[in-house]
Write a protein that holds these residues in place. Sequence first.
Motif, PDB file in Angstrom:
ATOM      1  N   ASP A 101      49.722  29.622  43.262  1.00 54.82           N
ATOM      2  CA  ASP A 101      51.023  28.971  43.242  1.00 54.82           C
ATOM      3  C   ASP A 101      50.954  27.896  44.311  1.00 54.82           C
ATOM      4  OD1 ASP A 101      53.661  28.225  42.981  1.00 54.82           O
ATOM      5  OD2 ASP A 101      54.423  29.890  44.171  1.00 54.82           O
ATOM      6  N   ARG A 102      50.614  26.720  43.879  1.00 50.76           N
ATOM      7  CA  ARG A 102      50.339  25.612  44.788  1.00 50.76           C
ATOM      8  C   ARG A 102      49.211  25.996  45.733  1.00 50.76           C
ATOM      9  NH1 ARG A 102      56.170  22.776  45.505  1.00 50.76           N
ATOM     10  NH2 ARG A 102      56.801  23.165  43.375  1.00 50.76           N
ATOM     11  N   SER A 103      49.472  26.255  46.996  1.00 50.18           N
ATOM     12  CA  SER A 103      48.396  26.565  47.936  1.00 50.18           C
ATOM     13  C   SER A 103      48.310  28.035  48.292  1.00 50.18           C
ATOM     14  CB  SER A 103      48.579  25.746  49.220  1.00 50.18           C
ATOM     15  OG  SER A 103      49.793  26.096  49.836  1.00 50.18           O
ATOM     16  N   GLU A 104      49.047  28.898  47.595  1.00 50.93           N
ATOM     17  CA  GLU A 104      49.050  30.331  47.896  1.00 50.93           C
ATOM     18  C   GLU A 104      48.367  31.110  46.782  1.00 50.93           C
ATOM     19  OE1 GLU A 104      52.239  33.939  48.713  1.00 50.93           O
ATOM     20  OE2 GLU A 104      52.936  31.886  48.689  1.00 50.93           O
ATOM     21  N   LEU A 105      47.376  31.908  47.160  1.00 49.21           N
ATOM     22  CA  LEU A 105      46.695  32.759  46.197  1.00 49.21           C
ATOM     23  C   LEU A 105      47.621  33.920  45.843  1.00 49.21           C
ATOM     24  CD1 LEU A 105      44.170  33.514  44.570  1.00 49.21           C
ATOM     25  CD2 LEU A 105      43.383  34.770  46.581  1.00 49.21           C
ATOM     26  N   LEU A 106      47.956  34.040  44.545  1.00 47.71           N
ATOM     27  CA  LEU A 106      48.877  35.064  44.103  1.00 47.71           C
ATOM     28  C   LEU A 106      48.175  36.314  43.585  1.00 47.71           C
ATOM     29  CD1 LEU A 106      51.483  32.927  42.122  1.00 47.71           C
ATOM     30  CD2 LEU A 106      51.650  33.791  44.475  1.00 47.71           C
ATOM     31  N   GLN A 107      47.072  36.093  42.861  1.00 48.90           N
ATOM     32  CA  GLN A 107      46.468  37.224  42.172  1.00 48.90           C
ATOM     33  C   GLN A 107      45.013  36.931  41.828  1.00 48.90           C
ATOM     34  OE1 GLN A 107      47.898  38.038  38.103  1.00 48.90           O
ATOM     35  NE2 GLN A 107      48.469  40.054  38.861  1.00 48.90           N
ATOM     36  N   VAL A 108      44.210  38.001  41.840  1.00 49.48           N
ATOM     37  CA  VAL A 108      42.835  37.930  41.360  1.00 49.48           C
ATOM     38  C   VAL A 108      42.767  38.827  40.132  1.00 49.48           C
ATOM     39  CG1 VAL A 108      40.432  38.399  41.883  1.00 49.48           C
ATOM     40  CG2 VAL A 108      41.951  37.573  43.686  1.00 49.48           C
ATOM     41  N   ARG A 109      42.383  38.235  38.989  1.00 49.82           N
ATOM     42  CA  ARG A 109      42.311  38.993  37.736  1.00 49.82           C
ATOM     43  C   ARG A 109      40.871  39.164  37.325  1.00 49.82           C
ATOM     44  NH1 ARG A 109      46.844  35.532  34.466  1.00 49.82           N
ATOM     45  NH2 ARG A 109      48.642  36.215  35.697  1.00 49.82           N
ATOM     46  N   SER A 110      40.492  40.399  37.035  1.00 51.27           N
ATOM     47  CA  SER A 110      39.124  40.679  36.590  1.00 51.27           C
ATOM     48  C   SER A 110      39.087  40.875  35.095  1.00 51.27           C
ATOM     49  CB  SER A 110      38.589  41.920  37.279  1.00 51.27           C
ATOM     50  OG  SER A 110      38.494  41.671  38.657  1.00 51.27           O
ATOM     51  N   ILE A 149      32.323  34.425  39.892  1.00 55.64           N
ATOM     52  CA  ILE A 149      31.450  35.268  39.084  1.00 55.64           C
ATOM     53  C   ILE A 149      30.542  36.029  40.039  1.00 55.64           C
ATOM     54  CG2 ILE A 149      29.722  35.323  37.246  1.00 55.64           C
ATOM     55  CD1 ILE A 149      30.784  32.484  36.458  1.00 55.64           C
ATOM     56  N   VAL A 150      30.630  37.351  40.023  1.00 58.16           N
ATOM     57  CA  VAL A 150      29.803  38.194  40.882  1.00 58.16           C
ATOM     58  C   VAL A 150      28.963  39.099  39.992  1.00 58.16           C
ATOM     59  CG1 VAL A 150      29.772  39.927  42.714  1.00 58.16           C
ATOM     60  CG2 VAL A 150      31.525  38.135  42.730  1.00 58.16           C
ATOM     61  N   ASN A 151      27.655  38.870  40.029  1.00 54.11           N
ATOM     62  CA  ASN A 151      26.714  39.638  39.197  1.00 54.11           C
ATOM     63  C   ASN A 151      27.163  39.708  37.737  1.00 54.11           C
ATOM     64  OD1 ASN A 151      25.079  40.032  41.389  1.00 54.11           O
ATOM     65  ND2 ASN A 151      25.739  42.124  41.761  1.00 54.11           N
ATOM     66  N   GLY A 152      27.655  38.588  37.214  1.00 56.55           N
ATOM     67  CA  GLY A 152      28.042  38.511  35.804  1.00 56.55           C
ATOM     68  C   GLY A 152      29.477  38.888  35.507  1.00 56.55           C
ATOM     69  N   THR A 153      30.217  39.418  36.471  1.00 63.96           N
ATOM     70  CA  THR A 153      31.624  39.787  36.267  1.00 63.96           C
ATOM     71  C   THR A 153      32.506  38.644  36.742  1.00 63.96           C
ATOM     72  OG1 THR A 153      31.120  42.126  36.589  1.00 63.96           O
ATOM     73  CG2 THR A 153      33.421  41.453  36.837  1.00 63.96           C
ATOM     74  N   ILE A 154      33.364  38.150  35.841  1.00 59.92           N
ATOM     75  CA  ILE A 154      34.223  37.006  36.150  1.00 59.92           C
ATOM     76  C   ILE A 154      35.588  37.484  36.628  1.00 59.92           C
ATOM     77  CG2 ILE A 154      35.351  34.955  35.222  1.00 59.92           C
ATOM     78  CD1 ILE A 154      33.092  34.819  33.154  1.00 59.92           C
ATOM     79  N   SER A 155      36.035  36.916  37.745  1.00 63.39           N
ATOM     80  CA  SER A 155      37.396  37.130  38.240  1.00 63.39           C
ATOM     81  C   SER A 155      38.095  35.775  38.260  1.00 63.39           C
ATOM     82  CB  SER A 155      37.386  37.713  39.653  1.00 63.39           C
ATOM     83  OG  SER A 155      36.792  38.983  39.656  1.00 63.39           O
ATOM     84  N   THR A 156      39.315  35.725  37.741  1.00 67.75           N
ATOM     85  CA  THR A 156      40.108  34.506  37.737  1.00 67.75           C
ATOM     86  C   THR A 156      41.103  34.556  38.887  1.00 67.75           C
ATOM     87  OG1 THR A 156      39.925  34.402  35.338  1.00 67.75           O
ATOM     88  CG2 THR A 156      41.653  33.078  36.348  1.00 67.75           C
ATOM     89  N   LEU A 157      41.236  33.443  39.601  1.00 56.75           N
ATOM     90  CA  LEU A 157      42.149  33.361  40.733  1.00 56.75           C
ATOM     91  C   LEU A 157      43.404  32.611  40.300  1.00 56.75           C
ATOM     92  CD1 LEU A 157      39.473  32.349  43.383  1.00 56.75           C
ATOM     93  CD2 LEU A 157      40.215  34.639  42.749  1.00 56.75           C
ATOM     94  N   VAL A 158      44.566  33.193  40.538  1.00 55.53           N
ATOM     95  CA  VAL A 158      45.844  32.597  40.146  1.00 55.53           C
ATOM     96  C   VAL A 158      46.536  32.080  41.400  1.00 55.53           C
ATOM     97  CG1 VAL A 158      48.062  33.003  39.035  1.00 55.53           C
ATOM     98  CG2 VAL A 158      46.020  34.203  38.213  1.00 55.53           C
TER      99      VAL A 158
END
Length: 92
Positions: free
Chosen positions: A83-92, A72-81
């Motif tokens: 796959d096991r230990s690899e970051l696939l995507q950041v969704r806002s 959460i950055v200044n009220g905006t939430i980003s979800t991190l997706v």
Amino acid sequence: MTSAYDLGNRLLTSTPATTYQHDVNGNMTLAQSPTESTMMSYDYENRMIAEVQGSTAATNIYDGYGFPRAQIVNGTISTLVWDRSELLQVRS
């Protein structure tokens, strides 16, 4: 650039005129220069849970396995997706 470290090999100062503070676990809790400062907080597992730099505030949320799941950055939430230990995507 010159730097100074303590006996625990934690950064204390660097040029130009930046100072650092650490908690008892060695986590950097403050980085301060003449023009700005950044404060960081950590949970009991030494994961950064909050960071404030100027007017920007960020909070990190972790799952039970220790993976960061949201930020959460200044009220905006980003979800991190993950796959096991690899970051696939950041969704806002």
